[in-house]
Design a protein around this motif. Structure first.
Motif, PDB file in Angstrom:
ATOM      1  N   VAL A 169      46.663  30.461  47.405  1.00 49.21           N
ATOM      2  CA  VAL A 169      45.295  31.226  47.298  1.00 49.21           C
ATOM      3  C   VAL A 169      45.633  32.819  46.659  1.00 49.21           C
ATOM      4  O   VAL A 169      44.946  33.166  45.846  1.00 49.21           O
ATOM      5  N   PRO A 170      46.530  33.464  46.979  1.00 55.69           N
ATOM      6  CA  PRO A 170      47.128  34.746  46.577  1.00 55.69           C
ATOM      7  C   PRO A 170      47.228  34.593  44.990  1.00 55.69           C
ATOM      8  O   PRO A 170      47.084  35.333  44.107  1.00 55.69           O
ATOM      9  N   VAL A 171      48.138  33.304  44.720  1.00 53.35           N
ATOM     10  CA  VAL A 171      48.482  33.296  43.222  1.00 53.35           C
ATOM     11  C   VAL A 171      47.156  32.828  42.448  1.00 53.35           C
ATOM     12  O   VAL A 171      46.899  33.584  41.316  1.00 53.35           O
ATOM     13  N   MET A 173      44.099  33.988  43.151  1.00 52.68           N
ATOM     14  CA  MET A 173      43.210  35.384  43.066  1.00 52.68           C
ATOM     15  C   MET A 173      43.994  36.220  41.969  1.00 52.68           C
ATOM     16  O   MET A 173      43.225  37.050  41.236  1.00 52.68           O
ATOM     17  N   GLY A 174      45.345  36.171  42.007  1.00 48.24           N
ATOM     18  CA  GLY A 174      45.938  37.423  40.970  1.00 48.24           C
ATOM     19  C   GLY A 174      45.565  36.628  39.355  1.00 48.24           C
ATOM     20  O   GLY A 174      45.320  37.457  38.843  1.00 48.24           O
ATOM     21  N   SER A 221      50.883  31.108  36.101  1.00 50.16           N
ATOM     22  CA  SER A 221      51.540  32.285  36.786  1.00 50.16           C
ATOM     23  C   SER A 221      53.156  32.468  36.173  1.00 50.16           C
ATOM     24  O   SER A 221      53.710  33.463  36.321  1.00 50.16           O
ATOM     25  N   GLN A 275      37.137  33.346  45.082  1.00 50.69           N
ATOM     26  CA  GLN A 275      37.517  33.425  46.540  1.00 50.69           C
ATOM     27  C   GLN A 275      36.813  32.582  47.528  1.00 50.69           C
ATOM     28  O   GLN A 275      37.550  32.073  48.471  1.00 50.69           O
ATOM     29  N   ARG A 279      39.193  29.629  49.341  1.00 52.37           N
ATOM     30  CA  ARG A 279      39.614  29.659  50.683  1.00 52.37           C
ATOM     31  C   ARG A 279      38.837  28.673  51.519  1.00 52.37           C
ATOM     32  O   ARG A 279      39.155  28.172  52.425  1.00 52.37           O
TER      33      ARG A 279
END
Length: 287
Positions: A169-171, A173-174, A221, A275, A279
């Protein structure tokens, strides 16, 4: 996005296609590479033998002339072990597909000779492939009998979903904030491949294309270790539950639609929709 939960009748919290279009006309931007840049990348020769970018190709030695330092002896034949490894890899892929399809039943014991006869090979590559699956946790070694398919419950699936969410999730979103729209265009065929597999109800093909899509996203990434860890967790989440029903074709189609919806949101850089999609996906993966 997810196929491995094998939950019957569970639908996404949002209606399929609810986020399928970006603001505006919803069309994907065209991804074009300038002809000059394309020629420089591929080393296309221009008239006169000059390559794009001003580089000329190296001169070839005349007929019968031996280049300095070039070996004249023939290369030795490839060792037989290469062919054996190739067979083992094919058997490993076949066994993984059988796990996802539910052909290998959780709790059941399978012998290497019996599986070898099924695939038309000796027991050796089957045993080697099964040992690999044992390392991954898909099967357990049963001395003097063979291999038992691991029995997994909802709790393990929920734990896998939680760990995957912490990583992905954070990856994602980044990446949604930093990756330009045209980079997402190249992922469209991978998203369409999941739709194709879902349309015919091919669970094994869907599982593979699903992971391929996730890998492609995370590879943006630039962190190879992250991609490897996330892909292994994803693979394990696709194994069937001990008492879970087979995933229905309608569920596969609904999950596949999330890939195209996510790409639309990423192209338009609609962070709120990205998001919500990501999520909701991981929140529902453990149900």
């Amino acid at each position: 996005m997810e196929q491995g939960s094998a939950r019957e009748g569970v639908r996404p919290a949002y209606a399929p296609g609810a986020f399928s279009r970006a603001p505006g006309d919803g069309r994907m931007p065209e991804c074009r590479v300038p002809e000059q840049a394309r020629g420089e990348q591929l080393g296309v020769e221009r008239p006169g033998g000059e390559r794009a970018g001003g580089e000329r190709p190296a001169a070839r030695p005349a007929d019968g002339e031996q280049a300095r330092g070039e070996h004249t002896h023939s290369e030795p034949p490839a060792p037989r072990v290469v062919q054996r490894h190739s067979v083992r890899g094919q058997i490993l892929d076949a066994l993984r597909a059988a796990l996802v399809d539910g052909e290998l039943v959780p709790g059941q014991v399978y012998s290497a000779p019996a599986l070898g006869a099924r695939f038309g090979v000796s027991a050796t590559p089957v045993r080697e492939a099964m040992q690999r699956l044992a390392v991954e946790g898909a099967v357990e070694v049963v001395p003097n009998r063979g291999f038992r398919v691991s029995e997994r419950g909802p709790r393990e699936l929920a734990e896998l979903a939680e760990v995957r969410a912490l990583i992905e999730v954070p990856v994602m979103m980044g990446l949604a904030r930093t990756v330009p729209a045209h980079r997402w265009c190249g992922l469209r065929p991978l998203a369409e491949a999941t739709v194709t597999a879902a349309a015919v109800g091919d669970r094994a093909a869907y599982a593979e294309s699903d992971r391929a899509f996730h890998r492609a996203v995370l590879m943006l990434s630039g962190n190879e270790q992250l991609v490897a860890v996330a892909d292994e967790l994803h693979r394990r989440s696709q194994w069937p539950l001990v008492s879970g029903p087979a995933t229905r074709r309608a569920d596969l189609l609904a999950d596949a639609s999330e890939h195209t919806a996510l790409l639309d949101a990423l192209v338009s850089q609609d962070l709120a929709v990205v998001q919500a999609l990501v999520r909701e996906h991981f929140a529902g993966a453990d149900r």
